[in-house]
Scaffold this active site. Structure first.
Site, PDB file in Angstrom:
ATOM      1  N   ASP A 176       0.832  -1.215   0.000  1.00  0.00           N
ATOM      2  CA  ASP A 176       0.000   0.000   0.000  1.00  0.00           C
ATOM      3  C   ASP A 176       0.859   1.254   0.000  1.00  0.00           C
ATOM      4  O   ASP A 176       0.665   2.151   0.818  1.00  0.00           O
ATOM      5  CB  ASP A 176      -0.938  -0.020   1.217  1.00  0.00           C
ATOM      6  CG  ASP A 176      -1.785  -1.282   1.247  1.00  0.00           C
ATOM      7  OD1 ASP A 176      -1.238  -2.367   1.522  1.00  0.00           O
ATOM      8  OD2 ASP A 176      -2.988  -1.189   0.968  1.00  0.00           O
ATOM      9  N   ASP A 205      -1.641  -2.563  -4.006  1.00  0.00           N
ATOM     10  CA  ASP A 205      -1.935  -1.128  -3.941  1.00  0.00           C
ATOM     11  C   ASP A 205      -0.654  -0.344  -4.206  1.00  0.00           C
ATOM     12  O   ASP A 205       0.077   0.026  -3.291  1.00  0.00           O
ATOM     13  CB  ASP A 205      -2.581  -0.719  -2.604  1.00  0.00           C
ATOM     14  CG  ASP A 205      -4.045  -1.106  -2.536  1.00  0.00           C
ATOM     15  OD1 ASP A 205      -4.552  -1.718  -3.508  1.00  0.00           O
ATOM     16  OD2 ASP A 205      -4.687  -0.820  -1.521  1.00  0.00           O
ATOM     17  N   TYR A 208      -2.112   4.377  -6.236  1.00  0.00           N
ATOM     18  CA  TYR A 208      -3.283   5.131  -5.773  1.00  0.00           C
ATOM     19  C   TYR A 208      -3.697   6.217  -6.768  1.00  0.00           C
ATOM     20  O   TYR A 208      -4.302   7.216  -6.399  1.00  0.00           O
ATOM     21  CB  TYR A 208      -3.069   5.720  -4.366  1.00  0.00           C
ATOM     22  CG  TYR A 208      -3.078   4.661  -3.293  1.00  0.00           C
ATOM     23  CD1 TYR A 208      -1.990   3.816  -3.114  1.00  0.00           C
ATOM     24  CD2 TYR A 208      -4.198   4.465  -2.486  1.00  0.00           C
ATOM     25  CE1 TYR A 208      -2.013   2.810  -2.161  1.00  0.00           C
ATOM     26  CE2 TYR A 208      -4.218   3.460  -1.529  1.00  0.00           C
ATOM     27  CZ  TYR A 208      -3.122   2.636  -1.374  1.00  0.00           C
ATOM     28  OH  TYR A 208      -3.149   1.649  -0.434  1.00  0.00           O
ATOM     29  N   ASN A 242      -6.847  -3.659  -4.426  1.00  0.00           N
ATOM     30  CA  ASN A 242      -8.062  -3.016  -4.935  1.00  0.00           C
ATOM     31  C   ASN A 242      -7.767  -1.735  -5.703  1.00  0.00           C
ATOM     32  O   ASN A 242      -8.505  -1.370  -6.616  1.00  0.00           O
ATOM     33  CB  ASN A 242      -9.048  -2.738  -3.797  1.00  0.00           C
ATOM     34  CG  ASN A 242      -8.427  -1.950  -2.670  1.00  0.00           C
ATOM     35  OD1 ASN A 242      -7.392  -2.349  -2.139  1.00  0.00           O
ATOM     36  ND2 ASN A 242      -9.035  -0.835  -2.290  1.00  0.00           N
ATOM     37  N   HIS A 327      -3.749  -9.492  -0.857  1.00  0.00           N
ATOM     38  CA  HIS A 327      -3.951  -8.095  -0.474  1.00  0.00           C
ATOM     39  C   HIS A 327      -4.824  -7.924   0.764  1.00  0.00           C
ATOM     40  O   HIS A 327      -4.462  -7.216   1.695  1.00  0.00           O
ATOM     41  CB  HIS A 327      -4.513  -7.295  -1.644  1.00  0.00           C
ATOM     42  CG  HIS A 327      -4.576  -5.836  -1.356  1.00  0.00           C
ATOM     43  ND1 HIS A 327      -3.443  -5.078  -1.118  1.00  0.00           N
ATOM     44  CD2 HIS A 327      -5.610  -4.987  -1.202  1.00  0.00           C
ATOM     45  CE1 HIS A 327      -3.784  -3.833  -0.853  1.00  0.00           C
ATOM     46  NE2 HIS A 327      -5.102  -3.752  -0.898  1.00  0.00           N
ATOM     47  N   HIS A 337     -11.728  -2.169   6.916  1.00  0.00           N
ATOM     48  CA  HIS A 337     -11.802  -3.358   6.055  1.00  0.00           C
ATOM     49  C   HIS A 337     -12.086  -4.603   6.895  1.00  0.00           C
ATOM     50  O   HIS A 337     -11.622  -5.692   6.591  1.00  0.00           O
ATOM     51  CB  HIS A 337     -10.506  -3.540   5.254  1.00  0.00           C
ATOM     52  CG  HIS A 337     -10.147  -2.343   4.434  1.00  0.00           C
ATOM     53  ND1 HIS A 337     -10.990  -1.808   3.503  1.00  0.00           N
ATOM     54  CD2 HIS A 337      -9.038  -1.559   4.420  1.00  0.00           C
ATOM     55  CE1 HIS A 337     -10.417  -0.750   2.938  1.00  0.00           C
ATOM     56  NE2 HIS A 337      -9.240  -0.579   3.478  1.00  0.00           N
ATOM     57  N   HIS A 364      -3.601  -3.792   2.540  1.00  0.00           N
ATOM     58  CA  HIS A 364      -4.968  -3.264   2.552  1.00  0.00           C
ATOM     59  C   HIS A 364      -5.277  -2.402   3.783  1.00  0.00           C
ATOM     60  O   HIS A 364      -5.785  -1.300   3.637  1.00  0.00           O
ATOM     61  CB  HIS A 364      -5.964  -4.426   2.430  1.00  0.00           C
ATOM     62  CG  HIS A 364      -7.314  -4.028   1.930  1.00  0.00           C
ATOM     63  ND1 HIS A 364      -7.503  -3.069   0.963  1.00  0.00           N
ATOM     64  CD2 HIS A 364      -8.569  -4.471   2.273  1.00  0.00           C
ATOM     65  CE1 HIS A 364      -8.808  -2.941   0.726  1.00  0.00           C
ATOM     66  NE2 HIS A 364      -9.472  -3.778   1.507  1.00  0.00           N
ATOM     67  N   VAL A 365      -5.027  -2.922   4.978  1.00  0.00           N
ATOM     68  CA  VAL A 365      -5.239  -2.137   6.197  1.00  0.00           C
ATOM     69  C   VAL A 365      -3.966  -1.324   6.429  1.00  0.00           C
ATOM     70  O   VAL A 365      -2.876  -1.895   6.503  1.00  0.00           O
ATOM     71  CB  VAL A 365      -5.537  -3.055   7.397  1.00  0.00           C
ATOM     72  CG1 VAL A 365      -5.674  -2.243   8.678  1.00  0.00           C
ATOM     73  CG2 VAL A 365      -6.790  -3.873   7.126  1.00  0.00           C
ATOM     74  N   HIS A 366      -4.110  -0.014   6.539  1.00  0.00           N
ATOM     75  CA  HIS A 366      -2.936   0.860   6.555  1.00  0.00           C
ATOM     76  C   HIS A 366      -2.351   0.968   7.961  1.00  0.00           C
ATOM     77  O   HIS A 366      -2.387   2.011   8.618  1.00  0.00           O
ATOM     78  CB  HIS A 366      -3.290   2.232   5.981  1.00  0.00           C
ATOM     79  CG  HIS A 366      -3.796   2.135   4.578  1.00  0.00           C
ATOM     80  ND1 HIS A 366      -4.559   3.080   3.968  1.00  0.00           N
ATOM     81  CD2 HIS A 366      -3.628   1.144   3.652  1.00  0.00           C
ATOM     82  CE1 HIS A 366      -4.844   2.701   2.740  1.00  0.00           C
ATOM     83  NE2 HIS A 366      -4.303   1.526   2.521  1.00  0.00           N
TER      84      HIS A 366
END
Ligand SMILES: *[C@@H]1O[C@H](CO)[C@@H](O)[C@H](O)[C@H]1NC(C)=O
Ligand SMILES: *[C@@H]1O[C@H](CO)[C@@H](O)[C@H](O)[C@H]1NC(C)=O
Ligand SMILES: *[C@@H]1O[C@H](CO)[C@@H](O)[C@H](O)[C@H]1NC(C)=O
Ligand SMILES: *[C@@H]1O[C@H](CO)[C@@H](O)[C@H](O)[C@H]1NC(C)=O
Ligand SMILES: *[C@@H]1O[C@H](CO)[C@@H](O)[C@H](O)[C@H]1NC(C)=O
Ligand SMILES: *[C@@H]1O[C@H](CO)[C@@H](O)[C@H](O)[C@H]1NC(C)=O
Ligand SMILES: [Fe+2]
Length: 477
Positions: A176, A205, A208, A242, A327, A337, A364-366
């Site tokens: 990400d 990711d 962006y 995503n 992801h 999420h 995915h989870v930042h």
């Protein structure tokens, strides 16, 4: 936190066999315990992550007519004997040829690549070149040159050693990433970490760009230029997230993954996959499986059938380390999420336990999170056994979606911390997975606000196939 020295392994080993009843009691108490592992007390100054402006130094276009830009490399075959070189030219198509060799002064080989381009809404891409160099020698430094007809640029990479069970190798873990000032800091920390990553396992990711109006694909280009300082010199192994979907029917863009597919190639055919979103590679002593959170994975789907056939093919005698990248995390105790990875977990988790996957990296989870070895596969709708339980055949799940993109940190956690969660912290950073031999790998996570050598979380991994000893200090203390 959670680390135990390798030298303690033999005493743990004895403990395991001679004190089994006590161990069982501890395990049972663990299962019913609501207090989990550690929620770090480190409080990062929460500020909005801001994207670097278009005129930033990291986005500079290299000088010269039709100069190749956004150079990136990835493994080009199953066992690492090939490397795929990719780059973009903007002024004209230009040559897709790569010159390469093991001596800086004599690029004696050449390979011809292919070019592609695409449009996205009102954006027209440059010419995107992909060229795979094959039959490379192992463990050798190669120099290579692209843009040979107008403005040549030269880079180098080191091929991996031949696949083998005790081959040491160090992977970097980034997810990400995006292109904010924090992204730049994460990449700088990865580059300057004294534990030198040789290949990046990227958990999805990338740019962006889709956060910009009409998914402004210029931000795909700026991202490619930003990360070139690493991606041109060491392979990044790609996972689709995503933010790679770029599915925007409102502006007529109905083909998912269009920019990503054109720009980032992976060697999916070499592992018998029919799609670039799921595939595997073998590198040094690791077998790495990349899964697609955003492609169908239900029973009978191509991805399901591929994974079902893939897992029995993993030869732990040759590649003891079995690593999975995907992801959307299956275990995630943040309020972001939440449970998005659950349906894929239901489909595949029992296979991961059966085949003793060592570690699963997700993004995915930042934020950052590391789990205990747990599984949640006993539930059958009616038996009520729906809680994760300690399982020494299960992987450790690590969320490393903390690259630092413009969406900012995930800070809101579920309380209390679930017992399966060993360590969690809302900070940006990266990790390294440093394989020493068939039994031991040293894992560490690094915040991008600390000095380059500081490890905020670490753990010795004991291989699940060769040395399946409980690594967690928890059971013995
Ligand atoms: C790709 O580039 C060629 C040459 O400029 C152009 O004719 C073609 O329309 C482009 N294709 C797309 C999909 O933009
Ligand atoms: C694309 O369209 C947007 C508005 O819809 C506009 O601001 C932008 O300048 C256009 N870009 C190009 C390359 O035409
Ligand atoms: C990004 O980081 C590099 C150091 O690794 C630095 O040279 C550069 O100036 C930074 N760029 C921005 C826009 O922060
Ligand atoms: C696994 O690899 C070993 C060592 O190369 C080999 O001897 C063995 O036959 C392989 N196993 C299978 C099932 O292919
Ligand atoms: C954290 O998430 C929970 C669940 O979504 C929500 O109820 C709560 O308001 C959130 N807390 C903050 C401080 O945003
Ligand atoms: C494997 O690596 C670990 C950690 O460096 C070391 O303690 C151990 O002795 C090594 N095993 C062998 C067989 O060399
Ligand atoms: Fe994501």
């Amino acid at each position: 936190m959670g680390s135990s020295s390798p030298s303690s392994s033999s005493s743990n080993y004895c403990y395991y066999f001679y004190r089994l009843p006590l161990l069982l009691a501890l395990v049972l108490s663990f299962a019913g315990n609501c207090n989990g592992g550690k929620t770090s007390s480190f409080v990062r100054k929460v500020e909005k992550a801001i994207d670097m402006p278009l005129d930033s130094d990291v986005f500079r276009v290299p000088p010269g007519y039709n100069a190749p830009q956004q150079v990136h490399i990835t493994q080009g075959s199953l066992n690492g004997g090939a490397m795929t070189i990719s780059w973009v030219t903007q002024d004209e198509r230009g040559s897709s040829k790569v010159l390469y060799g093991t001596s800086e002064h004599n690029l004696e080989f050449s390979a011809e690549g292919r070019v592609t381009n695409y449009t996205y809404y009102n954006y027209t891409s440059g010419f995107i070149h992909h060229c795979t160099l094959r039959r490379l020698k192992h463990n050798v430094k190669y120099y290579y040159e692209v843009g040979i007809d107008h403005s040549p640029r030269r880079f180098w990479f080191i091929t991996p050693p031949q696949v083998g069970p005790d081959v040491p190798y160090t992977f970097g873990l980034i997810g990400d990433l995006g292109q904010s000032y924090d992204s730049n800091s994460t990449l700088t920390h990865y580059e300057n970490n004294p534990i030198k990553g040789q290949t990046v396992l990227f958990v999805g990711d990338l740019s962006y760009a889709d956060n910009y109006p009409n998914h402004d694909n210029e931000r795909w280009d700026t991202w490619g230029r930003f990360v070139e300082r690493s991606t041109a010199y060491q392979p990044w192994i790609w996972t689709a997230g995503n933010h790679e979907l770029d599915f925007a029917p409102e502006i007529g863009e109905t083909k998912p993954f269009k920019p990503y597919r054109h720009r980032y190639h992976v060697p999916y055919k070499a592992s018998g996959s029919t799609s670039p979103f799921w595939y595997s590679i073998r590198r040094a002593s690791a077998h790495i499986i990349v899964l697609a959170s955003y492609s169908a994975y239900g029973k009978y789907t191509p991805q399901y059938k591929w994974l079902e056939a893939e897992l029995p093919k993993v030869n732990r005698t040759e590649t003891p380390w079995l690593i999975v990248l995907l992801h959307s995390p299956w275990y995630n105790s943040y309020n972001y999420h939440y449970m998005e990875g659950e349906s894929m977990r239901v489909m595949f988790e029992s296979w991961f336990v059966k085949y003793k996957v060592d570690v699963v990296f997700a993004g995915h989870v930042h934020a950052y999170e590391r789990s205990e070895r747990i599984s949640n596969i006993a539930y059958n709708i009616v038996n009520g056994e729906c809680m994760p339980t300690p399982d020494q055949s299960a992987p450790v799940y690590i969320t490393i979606g903390d690259g630092g993109n413009l969406e900012g940190l995930a800070t809101n956690m579920t309380e209390p911390q679930p017992s399966y969660s060993a360590y969690r912290e809302a900070s940006f950073g990266h990790a390294t997975f440093d394989i020493k031999n068939r039994t031991h790998a040293y894992y560490s996570w690094h915040r991008n606000q600390d000095g380059y050598a500081v490890e905020a979380d670490s753990m010795w991994f004991y291989n699940r196939f060769c040395h399946a000893i409980d690594e967690s200090a928890k059971y013995y203390s």
